[in-house]
Design a protein around this motif. Sequence first.
Motif, PDB file in Angstrom:
ATOM      1  N   THR A 265      -4.051   8.686  -0.932  1.00 37.34           N
ATOM      2  CA  THR A 265      -4.370   8.875   0.482  1.00 37.34           C
ATOM      3  C   THR A 265      -5.041   7.648   1.066  1.00 37.34           C
ATOM      4  N   TYR A 266      -5.942   7.032   0.303  1.00 38.14           N
ATOM      5  CA  TYR A 266      -6.563   5.784   0.767  1.00 38.14           C
ATOM      6  C   TYR A 266      -5.502   4.703   0.982  1.00 38.14           C
ATOM      7  N   CYS A 267      -4.564   4.602   0.054  1.00 39.63           N
ATOM      8  CA  CYS A 267      -3.496   3.603   0.193  1.00 39.63           C
ATOM      9  C   CYS A 267      -2.619   3.906   1.407  1.00 39.63           C
ATOM     10  N   TRP A 268      -2.341   5.187   1.611  1.00 41.79           N
ATOM     11  CA  TRP A 268      -1.519   5.578   2.755  1.00 41.79           C
ATOM     12  C   TRP A 268      -2.217   5.248   4.074  1.00 41.79           C
ATOM     13  N   PHE A 269      -3.492   5.580   4.172  1.00 43.92           N
ATOM     14  CA  PHE A 269      -4.236   5.285   5.389  1.00 43.92           C
ATOM     15  C   PHE A 269      -4.348   3.779   5.606  1.00 43.92           C
ATOM     16  N   LEU A 270      -4.468   3.031   4.524  1.00 42.98           N
ATOM     17  CA  LEU A 270      -4.496   1.577   4.653  1.00 42.98           C
ATOM     18  C   LEU A 270      -3.166   1.062   5.178  1.00 42.98           C
ATOM     19  N   ALA A 271      -2.072   1.640   4.690  1.00 39.12           N
ATOM     20  CA  ALA A 271      -0.746   1.243   5.174  1.00 39.12           C
ATOM     21  C   ALA A 271      -0.573   1.568   6.654  1.00 39.12           C
ATOM     22  N   ASN A 272      -1.188   2.672   7.104  1.00 41.61           N
ATOM     23  CA  ASN A 272      -1.087   3.043   8.517  1.00 41.61           C
ATOM     24  C   ASN A 272      -1.679   1.974   9.423  1.00 41.61           C
ATOM     25  N   ASN A 273      -2.725   1.304   8.958  1.00 44.43           N
ATOM     26  CA  ASN A 273      -3.343   0.256   9.778  1.00 44.43           C
ATOM     27  C   ASN A 273      -2.463  -0.972   9.903  1.00 44.43           C
ATOM     28  N   TYR A 274      -1.621  -1.204   8.916  1.00 40.00           N
ATOM     29  CA  TYR A 274      -0.745  -2.368   8.951  1.00 40.00           C
ATOM     30  C   TYR A 274       0.620  -2.067   9.569  1.00 40.00           C
ATOM     31  N   LEU A 275       1.102  -0.832   9.413  1.00 40.05           N
ATOM     32  CA  LEU A 275       2.472  -0.518   9.846  1.00 40.05           C
ATOM     33  C   LEU A 275       2.540   0.542  10.937  1.00 40.05           C
ATOM     34  N   SER A 276       1.625   1.487  10.973  1.00 43.48           N
ATOM     35  CA  SER A 276       1.578   2.660  11.837  1.00 43.48           C
ATOM     36  C   SER A 276       2.220   3.849  11.137  1.00 43.48           C
ATOM     37  N   ALA A 277       1.760   5.048  11.516  1.00 42.55           N
ATOM     38  CA  ALA A 277       2.184   6.277  10.842  1.00 42.55           C
ATOM     39  C   ALA A 277       3.656   6.577  11.047  1.00 42.55           C
ATOM     40  N   VAL A 278       4.227   6.150  12.179  1.00 41.26           N
ATOM     41  CA  VAL A 278       5.639   6.428  12.429  1.00 41.26           C
ATOM     42  C   VAL A 278       6.539   5.714  11.431  1.00 41.26           C
ATOM     43  N   ILE A 279       6.027   4.670  10.795  1.00 41.46           N
ATOM     44  CA  ILE A 279       6.779   3.948   9.758  1.00 41.46           C
ATOM     45  C   ILE A 279       6.462   4.511   8.386  1.00 41.46           C
ATOM     46  N   THR A 280       5.180   4.738   8.122  1.00 41.39           N
ATOM     47  CA  THR A 280       4.776   5.115   6.765  1.00 41.39           C
ATOM     48  C   THR A 280       5.108   6.555   6.413  1.00 41.39           C
TER      49      THR A 280
ATOM     50  N   ALA B  57       0.829  -1.209   0.000  1.00 43.25           N
ATOM     51  CA  ALA B  57       0.000   0.000   0.000  1.00 43.25           C
ATOM     52  C   ALA B  57       0.860   1.254   0.000  1.00 43.25           C
ATOM     53  N   ASN B  58       1.986   1.213   0.715  1.00 44.02           N
ATOM     54  CA  ASN B  58       2.907   2.344   0.727  1.00 44.02           C
ATOM     55  C   ASN B  58       3.492   2.605  -0.648  1.00 44.02           C
ATOM     56  N   VAL B  59       3.863   1.551  -1.349  1.00 41.49           N
ATOM     57  CA  VAL B  59       4.452   1.694  -2.685  1.00 41.49           C
ATOM     58  C   VAL B  59       3.456   2.356  -3.640  1.00 41.49           C
ATOM     59  N   VAL B  60       2.204   1.896  -3.601  1.00 45.00           N
ATOM     60  CA  VAL B  60       1.177   2.495  -4.467  1.00 45.00           C
ATOM     61  C   VAL B  60       0.968   3.957  -4.113  1.00 45.00           C
ATOM     62  N   ALA B  61       0.941   4.272  -2.813  1.00 48.61           N
ATOM     63  CA  ALA B  61       0.769   5.660  -2.390  1.00 48.61           C
ATOM     64  C   ALA B  61       1.917   6.533  -2.881  1.00 48.61           C
ATOM     65  N   VAL B  62       3.135   6.030  -2.777  1.00 47.11           N
ATOM     66  CA  VAL B  62       4.313   6.790  -3.222  1.00 47.11           C
ATOM     67  C   VAL B  62       4.257   7.043  -4.725  1.00 47.11           C
ATOM     68  N   LEU B  63       3.892   6.022  -5.498  1.00 48.91           N
ATOM     69  CA  LEU B  63       3.827   6.177  -6.956  1.00 48.91           C
ATOM     70  C   LEU B  63       2.750   7.189  -7.361  1.00 48.91           C
ATOM     71  N   LEU B  64       1.592   7.123  -6.708  1.00 46.05           N
ATOM     72  CA  LEU B  64       0.503   8.042  -7.063  1.00 46.05           C
ATOM     73  C   LEU B  64       0.800   9.467  -6.607  1.00 46.05           C
ATOM     74  N   TYR B  65       1.316   9.610  -5.394  1.00 45.87           N
ATOM     75  CA  TYR B  65       1.682  10.952  -4.922  1.00 45.87           C
ATOM     76  C   TYR B  65       2.775  11.561  -5.797  1.00 45.87           C
ATOM     77  N   GLY B  66       3.782  10.752  -6.133  1.00 46.22           N
ATOM     78  CA  GLY B  66       4.888  11.259  -6.930  1.00 46.22           C
ATOM     79  C   GLY B  66       4.505  11.591  -8.357  1.00 46.22           C
ATOM     80  N   SER B  67       3.441  10.975  -8.870  1.00 45.25           N
ATOM     81  CA  SER B  67       2.982  11.227 -10.240  1.00 45.25           C
ATOM     82  C   SER B  67       1.779  12.146 -10.282  1.00 45.25           C
ATOM     83  N   ASN B  68       1.447  12.744  -9.159  1.00 43.10           N
ATOM     84  CA  ASN B  68       0.230  13.528  -9.029  1.00 43.10           C
ATOM     85  C   ASN B  68       0.165  14.701 -10.001  1.00 43.10           C
ATOM     86  N   PHE B  69       1.287  15.373 -10.221  1.00 44.95           N
ATOM     87  CA  PHE B  69       1.290  16.564 -11.063  1.00 44.95           C
ATOM     88  C   PHE B  69       1.683  16.275 -12.513  1.00 44.95           C
TER      89      PHE B  69
END
Length: 381
Positions: free
Chosen positions: A315-330, A47-59
């Motif tokens: 953002t959905y992917c990031w929040f999903l990652a938070n449930n598995y890893l916690s925000a301090v990691i993601t 989920a983190n990888v997908v969030a990074v790719l989408l955020y990084g390609s946002n613009f």
Amino acid sequence: MVSCHSTDLTTKRGAKGDEDAANVKLETFDFTLNSTNMTHFAYGIAANVVAVLLYGSNFVPIKRIETGDGMFFQWVNCAAIWVVSMVGDLMLQSPKFHPFAMLGGVIWATGNITVVPIVKAVGLGLGVLIWGSSSLLMGWATSRFGLFGIAAQDVSRPILNYCGAGLCLLSGLIFFFVKTDVELHPNTESIPLLIDRRLNSGSYGPSSSEFWIDVVGPKTRRFIGCLLAVVSGLLYGSSFVPMLYIKTRSSCQDSVFHGASVYDLDYVYAQCSGIFVASTVYFAIYCAAMHNRPRIYSRVILPGLLSGMMWALATYCWFLANNYLSAVITFPIVSAGYGLVAALWGCLVFREVKGLTNCFIFLLASCVVLTGSLLSAISKL
């Protein structure tokens, strides 16, 4: 004697069998627990990888589209974010709406409106690096040390977590030395996100007056731009605090948030609603300041909608990652990772990084950010 001996032997064998069965059950439980942890870790990383790719390609969709001063683009972008969040809310069967979570969206939108003067003052590349670094530190510190009344999140290997966050910050400082080469071609399709309207007002699109940031001196402009970038990053990094505060108070009997969901995805709709409401208010203020003559570019609508959809899904992917890893990691992974992806777009696709020295610095910064993200990830194991 034989009968008694047989009974004792049977009893001993039975006790030993029970002990062996208990050991087998314990080993099975440990194996299942470890397998579950590894599965959750894998889901979180994916989920983190997908969030990074989408955020990084946002613009990327609006890279070659004229957006004027960016205010209309921001409103279209935020409208798409809100629509996607409505669909997600229906898919999640409309969990309880907490208006307090909207404050996070207001904070994010407030930081987002500073993008125009930041880019005018110090450029998009340097601005992203500055607000990304300050956002990383704010988000990481908030989750790690429990600032603003939220619960502090522990990790298995705190030293690795500190080193990972430090390396992610260091990568932003190294990226500062990468010189980008962005040519402006106002008469072609290669239009940057924001252009200097003083130089191009007569060659493309409607004319416009100077921005307030354009009339100050170069040194003052750079100082203001850097200061605004730091403030913007702090706002970005603290935009999730209201949601985390609600989750922290969900177990308190005397709290108004008692019984609130601890599932991060249940708060996306409220936060995105805050983004859309705040952006609408800011756009209305902008229209009033422009005497109801805002700079609107019709070609930005579809790319702006696509950009907003990408941000919302990320953002959905990031929040999903938070449930598995916690925000301090993601947070360190996402904050540093999307900057790297955006830099790769600029380097490999748009050819903004040229020269052997620049490429070497870019490669060094990329290795640092990848190492920092990896250390942050494994600190949870």
